[in-house]
Design a protein around this motif. Structure first.
Motif, PDB file in Angstrom:
ATOM      1  N   SER A  44     120.565  -3.411  -2.217  1.00  0.00           N
ATOM      2  CA  SER A  44     121.344  -4.002  -1.138  1.00  0.00           C
ATOM      3  C   SER A  44     122.728  -4.398  -1.641  1.00  0.00           C
ATOM      4  O   SER A  44     122.850  -5.057  -2.682  1.00  0.00           O
ATOM      5  CB  SER A  44     120.627  -5.239  -0.598  1.00  0.00           C
ATOM      6  N   PHE A  51     115.950  -3.057  -2.514  1.00  0.00           N
ATOM      7  CA  PHE A  51     115.251  -3.143  -1.233  1.00  0.00           C
ATOM      8  C   PHE A  51     113.756  -3.040  -1.493  1.00  0.00           C
ATOM      9  O   PHE A  51     113.315  -2.380  -2.438  1.00  0.00           O
ATOM     10  CB  PHE A  51     115.642  -1.981  -0.306  1.00  0.00           C
ATOM     11  N   GLU A  70     115.490  -6.370   2.809  1.00  0.00           N
ATOM     12  CA  GLU A  70     116.169  -6.982   1.666  1.00  0.00           C
ATOM     13  C   GLU A  70     115.231  -7.962   0.968  1.00  0.00           C
ATOM     14  O   GLU A  70     114.498  -8.694   1.621  1.00  0.00           O
ATOM     15  CB  GLU A  70     117.422  -7.741   2.110  1.00  0.00           C
TER      16      GLU A  70
END
Length: 106
Positions: A44, A51, A70
């Protein structure tokens, strides 16, 4: 993300290694996403954490449309990727509704 997760066989990848291999073999994906390597797609830009991607069967209680999210998020909010290609920013309460197993892991 879900569309990228469908291999040429029409099935999603079994694990991260298979997914990254598929992406690396399809340079158009990297070009379209504006990144140099498949590894870049798995981190991310917001929280600089990998992720979490759901491979295989979803854990019990988890929304089946969620394919990635996330790890930490930013300012109490996380991005969640759905199989419908929708990206949603959610607060912690909504995240726990959609991904209760992540909250249990903490």
């Amino acid at each position: 993300m879900h569309a990228m997760m469908q291999s040429q066989t029409g099935r999603p990848p079994a694990d991260e290694a298979q997914f990254k291999s598929f992406i690396s073999q399809n340079g158009a994906i990297l070009e379209r996403m504006g990144v140099a390597s498949a590894d870049d797609l798995f981190v991310s830009e917001r929280d600089s954490q990998p992720f979490v991607v759901i491979y295989g069967k979803h854990p019990q209680g988890m929304a089946t449309t969620v394919v990635a999210y996330e790890s930490q998020g930013v300012d109490g909010k996380r991005l969640i990727g759905h199989s419908t290609r929708m990206i949603e920013e959610v607060d912690e309460a909504r995240f726990r509704e959609l991904v209760p197993v992540a909250a249990e892991a903490k």
